[in-house]
Design an enzyme around this catalytic site. Structure first.
Site, mmCIF file in Angstrom:
data_model
loop_
_atom_site.group_PDB
_atom_site.id
_atom_site.type_symbol
_atom_site.label_atom_id
_atom_site.label_comp_id
_atom_site.label_asym_id
_atom_site.label_seq_id
_atom_site.Cartn_x
_atom_site.Cartn_y
_atom_site.Cartn_z
ATOM 1 C CB THR A 176 -0.922 0.016 1.227
ATOM 2 O OG1 THR A 176 -0.108 0.027 2.417
ATOM 3 C CG2 THR A 176 -1.805 -1.225 1.251
ATOM 4 C CD GLU A 190 -5.436 -1.807 0.944
ATOM 5 O OE1 GLU A 190 -5.037 -1.271 1.984
ATOM 6 O OE2 GLU A 190 -5.510 -1.189 -0.154
ATOM 7 C CE LYS A 212 -18.764 16.660 13.348
ATOM 8 N NZ LYS A 212 -18.936 15.419 14.133
ATOM 9 C CD1 TRP A 261 -20.297 15.019 8.626
ATOM 10 C CD2 TRP A 261 -18.087 15.322 8.765
ATOM 11 N NE1 TRP A 261 -19.840 14.253 9.668
ATOM 12 C CE2 TRP A 261 -18.481 14.414 9.783
ATOM 13 C CE3 TRP A 261 -16.747 15.664 8.651
ATOM 14 C CZ2 TRP A 261 -17.577 13.855 10.665
ATOM 15 C CZ3 TRP A 261 -15.836 15.105 9.540
ATOM 16 C CH2 TRP A 261 -16.258 14.215 10.525
#
Length: 547
Positions: free
Chosen positions: A182, A332, A442, A447
């Site tokens: 990753t 993944e 936030k 949001w």
């Protein structure tokens, strides 16, 4: 009653034999460091791949041994894709864009035994050679120069091998064939290991007509590096279908890619948004400054992923007859999980609606289950508004990490992969990525999506690129800060950019409080915005509302 079907294991070796038997005269083109082109037939590639497998076994490769590659995109790297697992080994692609320290850590963590490296990348290898000692270092003479002393010569090993006498290593369909690590932007990179079964299933699904849509007559230009999630799996699909591949080698500058497209016009090209953004800007600038120098291939399809694709980029290519398909996935997930294609439900949709949908992550592909899990542990409704973390599971999605197991911050108790991406899904099944969980802003309990702000800013005619991060604010907790790169010779002040965002439907409280003009946005090794670096640079400074 029992089923009567044969229990034949899924195997990459079948794809290799298929290519060598059915597509012997089809071709592969590789661009060398000096920009010359070399062509191999699939028949030649087949024998070379079997010779590589035989040579590795003669060197003592045992089943399950890792063979690392440090290579650009070219025919020999494709030989590794199939020759290493054919010999029983596991191909481990090393990301040449990482720091030497990180590459050394990854090679050590994977316990790589052998390394196959381009001669032009030996200076990079030497920078991490002490961090992990490979038993054998095999140099591919990509530049055509002699292989230095002390290394095995890739071509000499193949010339001394016996492709006809090679015998495939015994294997089961769940045996490993390849591994990638990753990107590791928030911690140490982790290894993902793919199997024969997962790779074949991913190849079959991704090759469907609404996704890659591979045909034997295609010409594929994989700009996506072969060390980046196995070039999204496209090499396996091309071999399965005998598709002509045109490998760009190390030449990824827009001018070089446009030159290559004139020599070998692709019908399908794949790359990250950064590459495609600079390519279309270079092309459109040349239309006035150097008319006639380049022509985009008529009807070329393009799959773009690795980061959010702004609608403005999709529209820019559409003006020249090229439709961009956006895909979403991760190392993944092999990686294809969703693709935004024109579904039957959009048959009568307006042009604006089709573009709006094209800028979404798209619809989950077959065999992938996808859910959006909210903070309270419930599944978000498919209303196009409610946000939740994307969680996925399926036969080509990892259930653990190499040597690290299944940590709870990455996997749920009921076996779903936690992607860390936040999204909405609408009634038609279209997923819209709103942010990474760590990148959501936030402000005052509400949001704000940094991705939405970025895409809108990049729709401004003066803006080349934009990245938005959160900065601390005493009153609101967090406020958005926009880092903007302008196109050459163009600019806009904060007020003009604010008016542009208001016209795109943002409320005043959602607008960035600060605009930082920078020369370039830092990127990860896979081309994504490196927001961690931007936060280091700016987030320690409290926001100050601009007029």
């Amino acid at each position: 009653m029992q089923a009567t079907m044969m229990q034949v294991p899924l195997s990459l070796n079948h794809l290799l034999e298929r290519a060598g038997t059915l597509f012997r005269d089809n071709t592969l083109v590789s661009r060398r460091p000096d920009k010359s082109l070399v062509t191999h037939t699939y028949g030649q590639w087949y024998r070379r791949t079997r010779a590589l497998a035989s040579a590795l076994q003669r060197l003592g490769l045992k089943k399950g041994d890792r063979v690392a590659t440090l290579c650009w995109n070219h025919h020999a790297h494709l030989e590794c894709y199939f020759g290493i697992p054919a010999a029983g080994g596991v191909m481990h692609t090393l990301n040449l864009r990482l720091s030497p320290d990180e590459i050394g850590f990854i090679a050590s963590d994977a316990a790589d035994r052998f390394l196959i490296v381009d001669d032009v990348l030996l200076p990079l290898y030497r920078q991490f050679a002490d961090a992990h000692r490979f038993e054998r270092v095999i140099v591919f003479p990509f530049s055509g120069a002699p292989v230095p002393e002390g290394f095995d010569d890739y071509e000499a090993l193949l010339a001394a091998a016996d492709p006809d006498g090679f015998v495939y290593a015994p294997h089961a369909e769940d045996d490993p064939v390849a591994m990638c690590y990753t990107s590791g932007t928030t911690g140490r990179s982790k290894g993902v290991v793919y199997s024969h079964r997962s790779t074949v299933l991913h190849t079959l699904v991704a090759s469907l007509a609404d996704y890659w849509g591979l045909k034997g007559t295609d010409v594929v230009l994989p700009v996506t590096p072969m060390f980046h999630a196995n070039s999204w799996g496209i090499p396996y699909g091309c071999v399965m279908m005998g598709v002509k591949m045109v490998f760009p080698g190390p030449h990824l500058h827009p001018d070089d890619l446009l030159d290559l497209m004139q020599l070998e016009p692709p019908t399908l090209a794949l790359g990250v948004p950064t590459i495609w953004l600079t390519l279309i800007q270079t092309y459109e600038r040349a239309l006035t400054e150097q008319p006639g120098r380049w022509k985009l291939p008529a009807g070329m399809r393009s799959l773009v992923g690795g980061a959010a694709v702004p609608e403005s980029l999709i529209r820019a290519f559409a003006r020249h007859g090229i439709w961009i398909l956006q895909g979403w996935g991760m190392t993944e997930t092999s990686p294809v999980c969703t693709i935004s294609y024109p579904t039957a439900s959009l048959k009568d949709a307006s042009e604006d609606e089709r573009f709006r949908r094209a800028a979404m992550a798209g619809v989950p592909v077959p065999l992938v289950e996808l859910r959006l899990r909210t903070d309270d542990g419930t599944d978000a409704p498919h209303d196009g508004q409610t946000m939740g973390e994307i969680q996925v599971r399926g036969p080509f999605i990892t259930g653990s990490y190499h040597g690290a197991g299944s940590p709870p911050d990455k996997f749920t108790a009921d076996g779903w992969l936690r992607t860390g991406d936040v999204a909405t899904m609408d009634v038609l099944g279209f997923v819209r990525i709103t942010d990474r969980t760590k990148d959501l802003i936030k402000s005052g309990g509400e949001w704000i999506s940094s991705v939405d702000l970025e895409n809108a800013l990049m729709a401004h005619p003066a803006v080349a690129e934009a990245a938005v991060i959160a900065v601390p604010d005493e009153k609101w907790g967090e406020r958005p800060l926009a880092c903007v790169v302008f196109k050459p010779g163009q600019s806009a002040d904060a007020r003009a950019l604010g008016e542009h965002l208001l016209a795109h439907g943002f409320a005043k409280w959602q607008l960035p409080d600060r605009i930082e003009v920078i020369d370039a946005i830092p990127r990860t090794s896979t081309g994504k915005f490196y927001k961690l670096e931007l936060r280091r640079r700016y987030a320690a400074t409290p926001s100050a509302r601009q007029p």
